[in-house]
Design a protein around this motif. Structure first.
Motif, PDB file in Angstrom:
ATOM      1  N   GLN A   1       0.866  -1.179   0.000  1.00  0.00           N
ATOM      2  CA  GLN A   1       0.000   0.000   0.000  1.00  0.00           C
ATOM      3  C   GLN A   1       0.898   1.223   0.000  1.00  0.00           C
ATOM      4  O   GLN A   1       1.710   1.397   0.898  1.00  0.00           O
ATOM      5  N   LYS A   2       0.749   2.060  -1.038  1.00  0.00           N
ATOM      6  CA  LYS A   2       1.533   3.301  -1.100  1.00  0.00           C
ATOM      7  C   LYS A   2       1.018   4.279  -0.056  1.00  0.00           C
ATOM      8  O   LYS A   2      -0.003   4.029   0.583  1.00  0.00           O
ATOM      9  N   ALA A   3       1.702   5.404   0.097  1.00  0.00           N
ATOM     10  CA  ALA A   3       1.359   6.403   1.115  1.00  0.00           C
ATOM     11  C   ALA A   3      -0.135   6.707   1.105  1.00  0.00           C
ATOM     12  O   ALA A   3      -0.713   7.013   0.071  1.00  0.00           O
ATOM     13  N   THR A   4      -0.751   6.581   2.280  1.00  0.00           N
ATOM     14  CA  THR A   4      -2.193   6.665   2.441  1.00  0.00           C
ATOM     15  C   THR A   4      -2.512   7.424   3.721  1.00  0.00           C
ATOM     16  O   THR A   4      -1.720   7.413   4.662  1.00  0.00           O
ATOM     17  N   THR A   5      -3.673   8.047   3.773  1.00  0.00           N
ATOM     18  CA  THR A   5      -4.190   8.595   5.031  1.00  0.00           C
ATOM     19  C   THR A   5      -5.517   7.913   5.310  1.00  0.00           C
ATOM     20  O   THR A   5      -6.210   7.464   4.398  1.00  0.00           O
ATOM     21  N   GLY A   6      -5.851   7.808   6.596  1.00  0.00           N
ATOM     22  CA  GLY A   6      -7.103   7.157   6.968  1.00  0.00           C
ATOM     23  C   GLY A   6      -6.969   5.643   6.996  1.00  0.00           C
ATOM     24  O   GLY A   6      -5.873   5.096   6.963  1.00  0.00           O
ATOM     25  N   ASN A   7      -8.110   4.968   7.031  1.00  0.00           N
ATOM     26  CA  ASN A   7      -8.145   3.512   7.148  1.00  0.00           C
ATOM     27  C   ASN A   7      -8.083   2.847   5.780  1.00  0.00           C
ATOM     28  O   ASN A   7      -8.572   3.407   4.797  1.00  0.00           O
ATOM     29  N   ALA A   8      -7.509   1.649   5.723  1.00  0.00           N
ATOM     30  CA  ALA A   8      -7.465   0.883   4.467  1.00  0.00           C
ATOM     31  C   ALA A   8      -7.174  -0.573   4.776  1.00  0.00           C
ATOM     32  O   ALA A   8      -6.716  -0.916   5.872  1.00  0.00           O
ATOM     33  N   GLU A   9      -7.450  -1.425   3.786  1.00  0.00           N
ATOM     34  CA  GLU A   9      -7.160  -2.851   3.870  1.00  0.00           C
ATOM     35  C   GLU A   9      -6.293  -3.256   2.697  1.00  0.00           C
ATOM     36  O   GLU A   9      -6.495  -2.772   1.585  1.00  0.00           O
ATOM     37  N   VAL A  10      -5.337  -4.147   2.964  1.00  0.00           N
ATOM     38  CA  VAL A  10      -4.461  -4.676   1.921  1.00  0.00           C
ATOM     39  C   VAL A  10      -4.590  -6.198   1.948  1.00  0.00           C
ATOM     40  O   VAL A  10      -4.347  -6.818   2.986  1.00  0.00           O
ATOM     41  N   GLY A  11      -4.978  -6.779   0.823  1.00  0.00           N
ATOM     42  CA  GLY A  11      -5.091  -8.225   0.747  1.00  0.00           C
ATOM     43  C   GLY A  11      -3.748  -8.850   0.391  1.00  0.00           C
ATOM     44  O   GLY A  11      -2.900  -8.211  -0.231  1.00  0.00           O
ATOM     45  N   PHE A  12      -3.554 -10.086   0.811  1.00  0.00           N
ATOM     46  CA  PHE A  12      -2.353 -10.817   0.417  1.00  0.00           C
ATOM     47  C   PHE A  12      -2.739 -12.247   0.081  1.00  0.00           C
ATOM     48  O   PHE A  12      -3.703 -12.791   0.609  1.00  0.00           O
ATOM     49  N   ALA A  13      -1.990 -12.845  -0.838  1.00  0.00           N
ATOM     50  CA  ALA A  13      -2.302 -14.178  -1.353  1.00  0.00           C
ATOM     51  C   ALA A  13      -1.660 -15.267  -0.504  1.00  0.00           C
ATOM     52  O   ALA A  13      -0.719 -15.023   0.248  1.00  0.00           O
ATOM     53  N   ARG A  14      -2.158 -16.455  -0.682  1.00  0.00           N
ATOM     54  CA  ARG A  14      -1.665 -17.653   0.000  1.00  0.00           C
ATOM     55  C   ARG A  14      -0.164 -17.801  -0.228  1.00  0.00           C
ATOM     56  O   ARG A  14       0.348 -17.484  -1.287  1.00  0.00           O
ATOM     57  N   GLY A  15       0.534 -18.306   0.781  1.00  0.00           N
ATOM     58  CA  GLY A  15       1.974 -18.529   0.678  1.00  0.00           C
ATOM     59  C   GLY A  15       2.315 -20.003   0.810  1.00  0.00           C
ATOM     60  O   GLY A  15       1.434 -20.850   0.941  1.00  0.00           O
ATOM     61  N   ARG A  16       3.610 -20.276   0.778  1.00  0.00           N
ATOM     62  CA  ARG A  16       4.064 -21.668   0.916  1.00  0.00           C
ATOM     63  C   ARG A  16       4.046 -22.086   2.379  1.00  0.00           C
ATOM     64  O   ARG A  16       4.339 -21.280   3.265  1.00  0.00           O
ATOM     65  N   LYS A  17       3.751 -23.347   2.604  1.00  0.00           N
ATOM     66  CA  LYS A  17       3.751 -23.880   3.970  1.00  0.00           C
ATOM     67  C   LYS A  17       5.158 -23.726   4.551  1.00  0.00           C
ATOM     68  O   LYS A  17       6.139 -24.012   3.889  1.00  0.00           O
ATOM     69  N   GLY A  18       5.229 -23.232   5.764  1.00  0.00           N
ATOM     70  CA  GLY A  18       6.514 -23.054   6.431  1.00  0.00           C
ATOM     71  C   GLY A  18       7.081 -21.650   6.308  1.00  0.00           C
ATOM     72  O   GLY A  18       7.969 -21.277   7.060  1.00  0.00           O
ATOM     73  N   ASP A  19       6.580 -20.860   5.343  1.00  0.00           N
ATOM     74  CA  ASP A  19       7.044 -19.478   5.225  1.00  0.00           C
ATOM     75  C   ASP A  19       6.428 -18.619   6.317  1.00  0.00           C
ATOM     76  O   ASP A  19       5.307 -18.868   6.763  1.00  0.00           O
ATOM     77  N   ALA A  20       7.153 -17.598   6.720  1.00  0.00           N
ATOM     78  CA  ALA A  20       6.637 -16.621   7.675  1.00  0.00           C
ATOM     79  C   ALA A  20       5.977 -15.489   6.891  1.00  0.00           C
ATOM     80  O   ALA A  20       6.280 -15.265   5.718  1.00  0.00           O
ATOM     81  N   LEU A  21       5.081 -14.773   7.550  1.00  0.00           N
ATOM     82  CA  LEU A  21       4.453 -13.593   6.973  1.00  0.00           C
ATOM     83  C   LEU A  21       5.149 -12.375   7.557  1.00  0.00           C
ATOM     84  O   LEU A  21       5.388 -12.304   8.765  1.00  0.00           O
ATOM     85  N   VAL A  22       5.493 -11.423   6.705  1.00  0.00           N
ATOM     86  CA  VAL A  22       6.173 -10.211   7.132  1.00  0.00           C
ATOM     87  C   VAL A  22       5.236  -9.035   6.886  1.00  0.00           C
ATOM     88  O   VAL A  22       4.672  -8.909   5.795  1.00  0.00           O
ATOM     89  N   VAL A  23       5.053  -8.185   7.895  1.00  0.00           N
ATOM     90  CA  VAL A  23       4.255  -6.979   7.748  1.00  0.00           C
ATOM     91  C   VAL A  23       5.119  -5.810   8.206  1.00  0.00           C
ATOM     92  O   VAL A  23       5.503  -5.733   9.371  1.00  0.00           O
ATOM     93  N   ALA A  24       5.445  -4.923   7.265  1.00  0.00           N
ATOM     94  CA  ALA A  24       6.264  -3.751   7.559  1.00  0.00           C
ATOM     95  C   ALA A  24       5.416  -2.503   7.329  1.00  0.00           C
ATOM     96  O   ALA A  24       4.797  -2.356   6.278  1.00  0.00           O
ATOM     97  N   VAL A  25       5.367  -1.620   8.325  1.00  0.00           N
ATOM     98  CA  VAL A  25       4.540  -0.419   8.258  1.00  0.00           C
ATOM     99  C   VAL A  25       5.416   0.791   8.516  1.00  0.00           C
ATOM    100  O   VAL A  25       6.254   0.790   9.411  1.00  0.00           O
ATOM    101  N   ARG A  26       5.200   1.844   7.730  1.00  0.00           N
ATOM    102  CA  ARG A  26       5.937   3.101   7.875  1.00  0.00           C
ATOM    103  C   ARG A  26       4.907   4.214   8.043  1.00  0.00           C
ATOM    104  O   ARG A  26       3.889   4.210   7.354  1.00  0.00           O
ATOM    105  N   CYS A  27       5.166   5.157   8.952  1.00  0.00           N
ATOM    106  CA  CYS A  27       4.213   6.252   9.147  1.00  0.00           C
ATOM    107  C   CYS A  27       4.895   7.549   9.551  1.00  0.00           C
ATOM    108  O   CYS A  27       6.033   7.555  10.013  1.00  0.00           O
ATOM    109  N   GLN A  28       4.159   8.632   9.347  1.00  0.00           N
ATOM    110  CA  GLN A  28       4.603   9.956   9.782  1.00  0.00           C
ATOM    111  C   GLN A  28       3.360  10.784  10.062  1.00  0.00           C
ATOM    112  O   GLN A  28       2.384  10.734   9.303  1.00  0.00           O
ATOM    113  N   GLY A  29       3.394  11.539  11.155  1.00  0.00           N
ATOM    114  CA  GLY A  29       2.261  12.349  11.578  1.00  0.00           C
ATOM    115  C   GLY A  29       1.918  11.987  13.014  1.00  0.00           C
ATOM    116  O   GLY A  29       2.193  10.882  13.465  1.00  0.00           O
TER     117      GLY A  29
END
Length: 122
Positions: free
Chosen positions: A17-45
């Motif tokens: 999700q590119k730079a956004t204000t307010g609420n939003a949802e980001v979908g992600f697709a199925r991954g391989r068994k054994g992989d970890a999920l990474v969620v990185a968030v950046r903010c300012q304000g």
């Protein structure tokens, strides 16, 4: 603050999700068994961003500062992260945020150390 966080080497992009204000949802697709999920968030304000990861029922806050860009990088290696899902972000209007979702090998945990010298000789 325009660019979403980058993933580490060896991790693959699952959503962004590119730079956004307010609420939003980001979908992600199925991954391989054994992989970890990474969620990185950046903010300012001034304010706190709340991040919810479904279907694994993980959430975390990120305190955002008016004069500084803040980034949080979370890796989840728990049951269910290989399924598809969504990352929902709740953010006050004064906060600009961006997000990257990725998949990769789980970080290795530190194994307990044993001191060979402390073992009794037989």
């Amino acid at each position: 603050m325009q660019k979403p966080p980058e993933l580490n080497a060896g991790e693959t992009l699952a959503g962004r999700q590119k730079a956004t204000t307010g609420n939003a949802e980001v979908g992600f697709a199925r991954g391989r068994k054994g992989d970890a999920l990474v969620v990185a968030v950046r903010c300012q304000g001034g304010g706190t961003v709340k991040v919810f990861v479904r279907p694994v029922h993980v959430s975390f806050p990120l305190k955002c500062l008016a004069d500084k860009v803040s980034t949080i990088y979370n890796q989840m290696a728990i049951s269910g992260v290989n399924r598809d899902g969504t990352v929902s972000v709740e953010a006050p209007p004064a906060v600009r945020w961006s997000l990257t979702v990725g998949r990769g090998a789980p970080a290795e945990e530190e194994s307990p150390r044993t001191d060979a010298n402390s073992q009794a000789a037989s």
